[in-house]
Write a protein that holds these residues in place. Structure first.
Motif, PDB file in Angstrom:
ATOM      1  N   TYR A   1      -4.710 -31.317  19.616  1.00  0.00           N
ATOM      2  CA  TYR A   1      -4.048 -30.298  20.412  1.00  0.00           C
ATOM      3  C   TYR A   1      -3.118 -30.939  21.440  1.00  0.00           C
ATOM      4  CZ  TYR A   1      -7.351 -27.184  18.206  1.00  0.00           C
ATOM      5  OH  TYR A   1      -8.056 -26.478  17.264  1.00  0.00           O
ATOM      6  N   ALA A   2      -2.069 -30.185  21.798  1.00  0.00           N
ATOM      7  CA  ALA A   2      -1.071 -30.691  22.730  1.00  0.00           C
ATOM      8  C   ALA A   2      -1.170 -30.061  24.108  1.00  0.00           C
ATOM      9  CB  ALA A   2       0.337 -30.458  22.161  1.00  0.00           C
ATOM     10  N   LEU A   3      -1.605 -28.810  24.182  1.00  0.00           N
ATOM     11  CA  LEU A   3      -1.596 -28.067  25.442  1.00  0.00           C
ATOM     12  C   LEU A   3      -2.670 -26.990  25.377  1.00  0.00           C
ATOM     13  CD1 LEU A   3       0.198 -28.066  28.061  1.00  0.00           C
ATOM     14  CD2 LEU A   3       1.500 -26.197  27.018  1.00  0.00           C
ATOM     15  N   MET A   4      -3.231 -26.611  26.531  1.00  0.00           N
ATOM     16  CA  MET A   4      -4.258 -25.560  26.526  1.00  0.00           C
ATOM     17  C   MET A   4      -4.340 -24.927  27.906  1.00  0.00           C
ATOM     18  SD  MET A   4      -7.098 -26.682  28.358  1.00  0.00           S
ATOM     19  CE  MET A   4      -7.359 -28.229  29.217  1.00  0.00           C
ATOM     20  N   ALA A   5      -4.966 -23.736  27.940  1.00  0.00           N
ATOM     21  CA  ALA A   5      -5.306 -23.056  29.180  1.00  0.00           C
ATOM     22  C   ALA A   5      -6.624 -22.332  28.955  1.00  0.00           C
ATOM     23  CB  ALA A   5      -4.209 -22.081  29.600  1.00  0.00           C
ATOM     24  N   THR A   6      -7.328 -22.022  30.036  1.00  0.00           N
ATOM     25  CA  THR A   6      -8.658 -21.408  29.922  1.00  0.00           C
ATOM     26  C   THR A   6      -8.753 -20.136  30.749  1.00  0.00           C
ATOM     27  OG1 THR A   6      -9.525 -22.716  31.766  1.00  0.00           O
ATOM     28  CG2 THR A   6      -9.768 -23.635  29.541  1.00  0.00           C
ATOM     29  N   GLY A   7      -9.786 -19.352  30.449  1.00  0.00           N
ATOM     30  CA  GLY A   7     -10.082 -18.133  31.194  1.00  0.00           C
ATOM     31  C   GLY A   7     -11.423 -17.597  30.747  1.00  0.00           C
ATOM     32  N   LEU A   8     -11.684 -16.330  31.084  1.00  0.00           N
ATOM     33  CA  LEU A   8     -12.929 -15.680  30.717  1.00  0.00           C
ATOM     34  C   LEU A   8     -12.648 -14.399  29.953  1.00  0.00           C
ATOM     35  CD1 LEU A   8     -15.047 -15.974  33.999  1.00  0.00           C
ATOM     36  CD2 LEU A   8     -15.330 -17.296  31.892  1.00  0.00           C
ATOM     37  N   THR A   9     -13.498 -14.100  28.977  1.00  0.00           N
ATOM     38  CA  THR A   9     -13.396 -12.844  28.252  1.00  0.00           C
ATOM     39  C   THR A   9     -13.951 -11.705  29.119  1.00  0.00           C
ATOM     40  OG1 THR A   9     -15.581 -13.073  27.244  1.00  0.00           O
ATOM     41  CG2 THR A   9     -13.708 -14.046  26.057  1.00  0.00           C
ATOM     42  N   ARG A  10     -13.810 -10.505  28.590  1.00  0.00           N
ATOM     43  CA  ARG A  10     -14.293  -9.319  29.308  1.00  0.00           C
ATOM     44  C   ARG A  10     -15.777  -9.405  29.618  1.00  0.00           C
ATOM     45  NH1 ARG A  10     -12.600  -3.549  26.630  1.00  0.00           N
ATOM     46  NH2 ARG A  10     -12.363  -2.333  28.548  1.00  0.00           N
TER      47      ARG A  10
ATOM     48  N   LEU B   1     -17.473 -37.995  35.288  1.00  0.00           N
ATOM     49  CA  LEU B   1     -17.571 -37.151  34.098  1.00  0.00           C
ATOM     50  C   LEU B   1     -16.905 -37.799  32.896  1.00  0.00           C
ATOM     51  CD1 LEU B   1     -16.906 -33.599  35.607  1.00  0.00           C
ATOM     52  CD2 LEU B   1     -19.057 -34.850  35.386  1.00  0.00           C
ATOM     53  N   ALA B   2     -15.947 -38.681  33.153  1.00  0.00           N
ATOM     54  CA  ALA B   2     -15.297 -39.458  32.080  1.00  0.00           C
ATOM     55  C   ALA B   2     -14.705 -40.702  32.710  1.00  0.00           C
ATOM     56  CB  ALA B   2     -14.210 -38.640  31.398  1.00  0.00           C
ATOM     57  N   ASP B   3     -14.889 -41.853  32.052  1.00  0.00           N
ATOM     58  CA  ASP B   3     -14.335 -43.088  32.608  1.00  0.00           C
ATOM     59  C   ASP B   3     -12.886 -43.295  32.204  1.00  0.00           C
ATOM     60  OD1 ASP B   3     -14.618 -43.708  29.956  1.00  0.00           O
ATOM     61  OD2 ASP B   3     -15.937 -45.443  30.259  1.00  0.00           O
ATOM     62  N   GLY B   4     -12.345 -42.400  31.404  1.00  0.00           N
ATOM     63  CA  GLY B   4     -10.952 -42.470  30.973  1.00  0.00           C
ATOM     64  C   GLY B   4     -10.742 -41.528  29.805  1.00  0.00           C
ATOM     65  N   GLY B   5      -9.519 -41.478  29.307  1.00  0.00           N
ATOM     66  CA  GLY B   5      -9.245 -40.735  28.090  1.00  0.00           C
ATOM     67  C   GLY B   5      -9.130 -39.232  28.254  1.00  0.00           C
ATOM     68  N   ILE B   6      -8.930 -38.731  29.478  1.00  0.00           N
ATOM     69  CA  ILE B   6      -8.716 -37.302  29.680  1.00  0.00           C
ATOM     70  C   ILE B   6      -7.226 -37.082  29.966  1.00  0.00           C
ATOM     71  CG2 ILE B   6      -9.277 -35.283  31.088  1.00  0.00           C
ATOM     72  CD1 ILE B   6     -11.579 -36.259  29.328  1.00  0.00           C
ATOM     73  N   ARG B   7      -6.555 -36.419  29.025  1.00  0.00           N
ATOM     74  CA  ARG B   7      -5.114 -36.176  29.185  1.00  0.00           C
ATOM     75  C   ARG B   7      -4.849 -34.929  30.023  1.00  0.00           C
ATOM     76  NH1 ARG B   7      -1.903 -39.227  25.806  1.00  0.00           N
ATOM     77  NH2 ARG B   7      -2.948 -40.275  24.057  1.00  0.00           N
ATOM     78  N   ARG B   8      -5.546 -33.846  29.708  1.00  0.00           N
ATOM     79  CA  ARG B   8      -5.412 -32.581  30.435  1.00  0.00           C
ATOM     80  C   ARG B   8      -6.806 -32.004  30.626  1.00  0.00           C
ATOM     81  NH1 ARG B   8      -0.104 -30.576  30.068  1.00  0.00           N
ATOM     82  NH2 ARG B   8       1.222 -31.673  28.550  1.00  0.00           N
ATOM     83  N   PHE B   9      -6.969 -31.265  31.731  1.00  0.00           N
ATOM     84  CA  PHE B   9      -8.278 -30.628  31.923  1.00  0.00           C
ATOM     85  C   PHE B   9      -8.129 -29.328  32.688  1.00  0.00           C
ATOM     86  CE2 PHE B   9      -7.985 -32.279  36.148  1.00  0.00           C
ATOM     87  CZ  PHE B   9      -8.948 -31.649  36.924  1.00  0.00           C
ATOM     88  N   SER B  10      -9.115 -28.457  32.506  1.00  0.00           N
ATOM     89  CA  SER B  10      -9.183 -27.181  33.194  1.00  0.00           C
ATOM     90  C   SER B  10     -10.641 -26.911  33.536  1.00  0.00           C
ATOM     91  CB  SER B  10      -8.624 -26.069  32.292  1.00  0.00           C
ATOM     92  OG  SER B  10      -8.678 -24.820  32.942  1.00  0.00           O
ATOM     93  N   VAL B  11     -10.876 -26.220  34.641  1.00  0.00           N
ATOM     94  CA  VAL B  11     -12.231 -25.891  35.072  1.00  0.00           C
ATOM     95  C   VAL B  11     -12.397 -24.387  35.017  1.00  0.00           C
ATOM     96  CG1 VAL B  11     -13.901 -26.023  36.953  1.00  0.00           C
ATOM     97  CG2 VAL B  11     -12.286 -27.896  36.583  1.00  0.00           C
ATOM     98  N   VAL B  12     -13.511 -23.930  34.464  1.00  0.00           N
ATOM     99  CA  VAL B  12     -13.768 -22.501  34.360  1.00  0.00           C
ATOM    100  C   VAL B  12     -15.253 -22.268  34.611  1.00  0.00           C
ATOM    101  CG1 VAL B  12     -14.117 -22.616  31.857  1.00  0.00           C
ATOM    102  CG2 VAL B  12     -13.441 -20.454  32.909  1.00  0.00           C
TER     103      VAL B  12
END
Length: 384
Positions: free
Chosen positions: A35-44, A366-377
């Motif tokens: 994957y190249a890009l992402m976003a997060t959220g919550l369902t109903r 949480l990670a010693d490396g290798g995280i390109r993008r992240f989101s918290v939910v």
């Protein structure tokens, strides 16, 4: 829960084992592929949702936690293809928000700056014949009732919203309508919002309004957050490294207060995040050009009283911040080494108590490396 794209471009997650609990030791997959890009959220109903662009092309997929926690990949449902924006070859920004009905709406900015939007369709009503025995009688009767059923088409068509941006952020305001904030290629800041509760076409969005002034200058960062009075607060990071603030007044309106500052930073700031702690107060965190980390907590929304910027940590490289709160209301700060080409490390630390101005000294890796993008939910349906 942290959702991330790792150094191998895999879509992965790591979550607390339970409310306020420790973090899992390993990252778990969300879906196959890269994957190249992402976003997060919550369902109903409170399940984590992810919209992501596979590396292979402009088709976007929508992924949710399985309601019964038995999905095909680590308790996740299989990705659903929601199509590609017409004519798009790629995307540079995306955001997700729930509307007044609790349905998900997704916003993307294409590689050439176009703004597009897609939304979940509401359930339909269908007739159903049921047999009941009315009170006081033993004779059953058949009646027709209406009940909700899935829509014939789960998602709307993609629609283009006029304008051009390089970054977009969607936020739900107090009455459920969505407000969009965006920065364009010349670093000017804009906003628009849904004019009606159930917005179904691009004409029902208000026109874009430029928010910056000669005093603020241009913007390089956005940190909007819903405040305790139900109004949106917008914290912007200006191109000269200062944080400025404006808020809806009254809540839900198109009227915003004049720009103000929650505190001046003697050394320019290069990253900013906002969050709400468990008692509904706003907290800001930032890192300056000297790599010193600062926080600024709101003591009173009524008087706009702030603690002022206070140093509380540092790093040896430039970072990206995100904030969210635990089940007990304490904030957790996530710090990502953003400038590492192969993906940097990710660390977290907590407030020592609700509404505290103290933070743990130690960072949890949480990670010693290798995280390109992240989101918290905030996962409202964690595994039991």
């Amino acid at each position: 829960m942290v959702v991330a794209i790792d150094g191998g471009n895999k879509l992965v997650q790591k979550a607390q084992s339970g409310p306020n609990g420790p973090w899992a030791k390993a990252w778990a997959p969300i879906a196959a592929g890269t994957y190249a890009l992402m976003a997060t959220g919550l369902t109903r109903d409170g399940r984590v949702a992810v919209v992501a662009q596979p590396s292979a092309g402009p088709q976007l997929v929508f992924i949710t936690e399985d309601a019964n926690q038995v999905g095909p990949v680590e308790k996740w449902n299989a990705p659903v293809n929601i199509g590609a924006v017409p004519g798009a070859t790629g995307y540079q920004s995306m955001s997700m928000a729930r509307d007044t009905d609790g349905l998900i709406e997704i916003f993307v900015v294409t590689s050439v700056g176009q703004i597009w939007w897609i939304r979940q369709n509401p359930p339909k009503l269908v007739d159903k014949r049921v047999t009941i025995t009315p009170p006081g009688t033993d004779k059953p009767i058949t009646v027709t009732v209406q009940e909700q059923a899935p829509p014939d088409k789960p998602w709307s068509d993609w629609q283009q919203i006029p304008g051009g941006l390089v970054a977009i952020s969607a936020r739900r305001q107090g009455d459920g309508r969505i407000v969009l904030f965006g920065i364009n290629s010349t670093l000017n800041l804009y906003r628009c919002q849904q004019s009606v509760a159930r917005t179904t076409n691009a004409g029902e969005w208000t026109p874009w309004v430029m928010m910056n002034t000669p005093t603020t200058g241009t913007f390089i960062g956005m940190a909007p957050v819903l405040g305790p009075s139900g109004g949106l607060n917008f914290f912007g990071l200006t191109s000269n490294g200062q944080v400025v603030h404006t808020r809806q007044q009254p809540a839900g309106s198109e009227s915003w207060t004049p720009w103000a500052t929650p505190g001046f930073s003697r050394t320019g700031i290069n990253t900013l995040a906002s969050g709400i702690q468990g008692d509904n107060d706003i907290v800001l965190v930032a890192s300056d050009h000297s790599l010193i980390h600062q926080f600024n907590a709101q003591n009173s929304a009524r008087t706009q009283n702030w603690t002022g910027w206070r140093d509380f940590s540092q790093s040896d490289a430039r970072v990206e911040f995100k904030l969210d709160y635990n089940a007990d209301g304490r904030l957790m700060l996530f710090s990502h080494a953003a400038a590492v080409p192969a993906g940097g490390g990710l660390w977290a630390k907590r407030q020592t108590a609700l509404d505290s101005t103290e933070w743990d000294i130690d960072w949890e890796q949480l990670a010693d490396g290798g995280i390109r993008r992240f989101s918290v939910v905030r996962d409202l349906t964690p595994p039991s």
